[in-house]
Write a protein that holds these residues in place. Structure first.
Motif, PDB file in Angstrom:
ATOM      1  N   UNK A 122       6.778  15.868   6.040  1.00 43.51           N
ATOM      2  CA  UNK A 122       5.792  14.788   5.938  1.00 43.51           C
ATOM      3  C   UNK A 122       6.161  13.610   6.837  1.00 43.51           C
ATOM      4  N   UNK A 123       7.456  13.394   7.042  1.00 41.09           N
ATOM      5  CA  UNK A 123       7.893  12.285   7.897  1.00 41.09           C
ATOM      6  C   UNK A 123       7.445  12.499   9.344  1.00 41.09           C
ATOM      7  N   UNK A 124       7.476  13.733   9.785  1.00 39.73           N
ATOM      8  CA  UNK A 124       7.033  14.031  11.149  1.00 39.73           C
ATOM      9  C   UNK A 124       5.543  13.761  11.286  1.00 39.73           C
ATOM     10  N   UNK A 125       4.761  14.160  10.281  1.00 42.04           N
ATOM     11  CA  UNK A 125       3.320  13.897  10.313  1.00 42.04           C
ATOM     12  C   UNK A 125       3.036  12.395  10.339  1.00 42.04           C
ATOM     13  N   UNK A 126       3.782  11.657   9.540  1.00 42.48           N
ATOM     14  CA  UNK A 126       3.607  10.202   9.549  1.00 42.48           C
ATOM     15  C   UNK A 126       3.920   9.626  10.934  1.00 42.48           C
TER      16      UNK A 126
ATOM     17  N   UNK B  79       5.686   3.062   4.929  1.00 37.95           N
ATOM     18  CA  UNK B  79       5.645   4.362   5.603  1.00 37.95           C
ATOM     19  C   UNK B  79       7.059   4.921   5.705  1.00 37.95           C
ATOM     20  N   UNK B  80       7.132   6.225   6.029  1.00 41.43           N
ATOM     21  CA  UNK B  80       8.421   6.930   6.077  1.00 41.43           C
ATOM     22  C   UNK B  80       8.472   7.857   7.296  1.00 41.43           C
ATOM     23  N   UNK B  81       8.449   7.301   8.512  1.00 37.11           N
ATOM     24  CA  UNK B  81       8.503   8.163   9.692  1.00 37.11           C
ATOM     25  C   UNK B  81       9.873   8.791   9.891  1.00 37.11           C
TER      26      UNK B  81
ATOM     27  N   UNK C 123       0.845  -1.191   0.000  1.00 31.68           N
ATOM     28  CA  UNK C 123       0.000   0.000   0.000  1.00 31.68           C
ATOM     29  C   UNK C 123       0.881   1.242   0.000  1.00 31.68           C
ATOM     30  N   UNK C 124       0.764   2.051  -1.040  1.00 23.06           N
ATOM     31  CA  UNK C 124       1.575   3.259  -1.171  1.00 23.06           C
ATOM     32  C   UNK C 124       0.739   4.534  -1.148  1.00 23.06           C
ATOM     33  N   UNK C 125      -0.583   4.404  -0.973  1.00 21.30           N
ATOM     34  CA  UNK C 125      -1.455   5.581  -1.030  1.00 21.30           C
ATOM     35  C   UNK C 125      -1.311   6.465   0.209  1.00 21.30           C
ATOM     36  N   UNK C 126      -0.831   5.884   1.315  1.00 27.38           N
ATOM     37  CA  UNK C 126      -0.652   6.692   2.529  1.00 27.38           C
ATOM     38  C   UNK C 126       0.745   7.309   2.486  1.00 27.38           C
ATOM     39  N   UNK C 127       0.848   8.388   1.723  1.00 21.59           N
ATOM     40  CA  UNK C 127       2.155   8.993   1.440  1.00 21.59           C
ATOM     41  C   UNK C 127       1.924  10.448   1.069  1.00 21.59           C
TER      42      UNK C 127
END
Length: 261
Positions: A224-228, A206-208, A172-176
């Motif tokens: 975006x990494x922080x939001x993840x 994911x990319x935290x 799943x790559x849509x959560x990006x």
């Protein structure tokens, strides 16, 4: 029971990424990670965090970003005159498969040495192993090292299964990017898990990361990494998986036949 994997990419790229991934693994918010060997300082960072990564970390194979470990000559089609990979996948051209195989094998060995343990699986930076000319290389290495491989969909999972390589049914790559919000997490997972059968597995990429300022000039994916990270920390991932008749697992728990199911 379905199986659900939540994998954090880019371990080693920065201290903030390593710290975020270690925190999320310890909290049970993610189930695995992949580490890169070619970013500046990455292997030292992996060694510093290996106690929390060993047994739950694979290799994030690179042909973009960073400096090659083995293939330092431009003629191999992998690196520039200074030994660096291109920054973006569209700049990659058509490298020689045998050169890619040597380079990726060196990266697997380097990450294993830094972890002090065998990696759990393989995937790649910017999904370069999804390319039709590079997938056979990734499959050969996965089979040689006895490791599961990230796949993009059921067709690729079937191909991995025929090669004797375990894999989920897809990734799943849509959560990006802009979609990486707490509100979007459950719908993305629901759509994915509702689309696979009992006994199959599915991965969420994911990319935290913390400290986005460390990534200035290194990665365009920073804030975006922080939001993840915050979204993943707030989610009860094991409970969320159970809601869709799945269990949260790591790549080491995949059955070799699942990719062909």
């Amino acid at each position: 029971m379905k199986r659900f994997l939540v994998n954090a990419d880019d371990v080693g790229l920065s201290e903030g990424i390593c710290r975020a991934v270690a925190d999320l693994l310890e909290a049970g918010a993610i189930s695995s990670a992949t580490a890169m060997a070619c970013a500046s300082g990455s292997l030292e960072r992996i060694r510093a965090y290996k106690s929390g990564l060993a047994g739950r970390c694979g290799v994030h194979l690179q042909l973009t970003g960073g400096r090659g470990l083995v293939e330092r000559k431009r003629g191999a089609g992998l690196v520039d005159a200074s030994g660096f990979f291109p920054l973006r996948p569209e700049e990659l051209g058509t490298p020689r498969p045998e050169a890619v195989e040597r380079e990726w094998e060196a990266q697997i060995d380097a990450v294993a040495e830094a972890l002090g343990a065998s990696p759990t699986h393989l995937d790649s930076h910017h999904h370069v192993h999804f390319r039709s000319d590079l997938l056979p290389v990734a499959l050969r290495l996965a089979r040689r090292f006895g490791l599961p491989l990230r796949v993009c969909d059921a067709d690729m999972a079937a191909r991995a299964g025929l090669a004797g390589v375990p894999s989920p049914q897809g990734c799943l790559t849509a959560w990006f990017g802009p979609g990486a919000s707490p509100e979007r997490l459950e719908p993305v997972i629901a759509e994915g898990l509702n689309g696979i059968k009992d006994g199959q597995a599915l991965e969420l990429m994911c990319h935290p990361g913390f400290a986005p300022e460390e990534l200035e000039g290194v990665s365009s994916y920073r804030e975006e990494r922080v939001r993840e990270t915050h979204a993943l920390a707030q989610a009860d991932m094991p409970a969320l998986a159970r809601r869709f008749e799945a269990v949260l697992v790591g790549f080491a728990e995949l059955d070799p036949l699942e990719g062909a199911a």
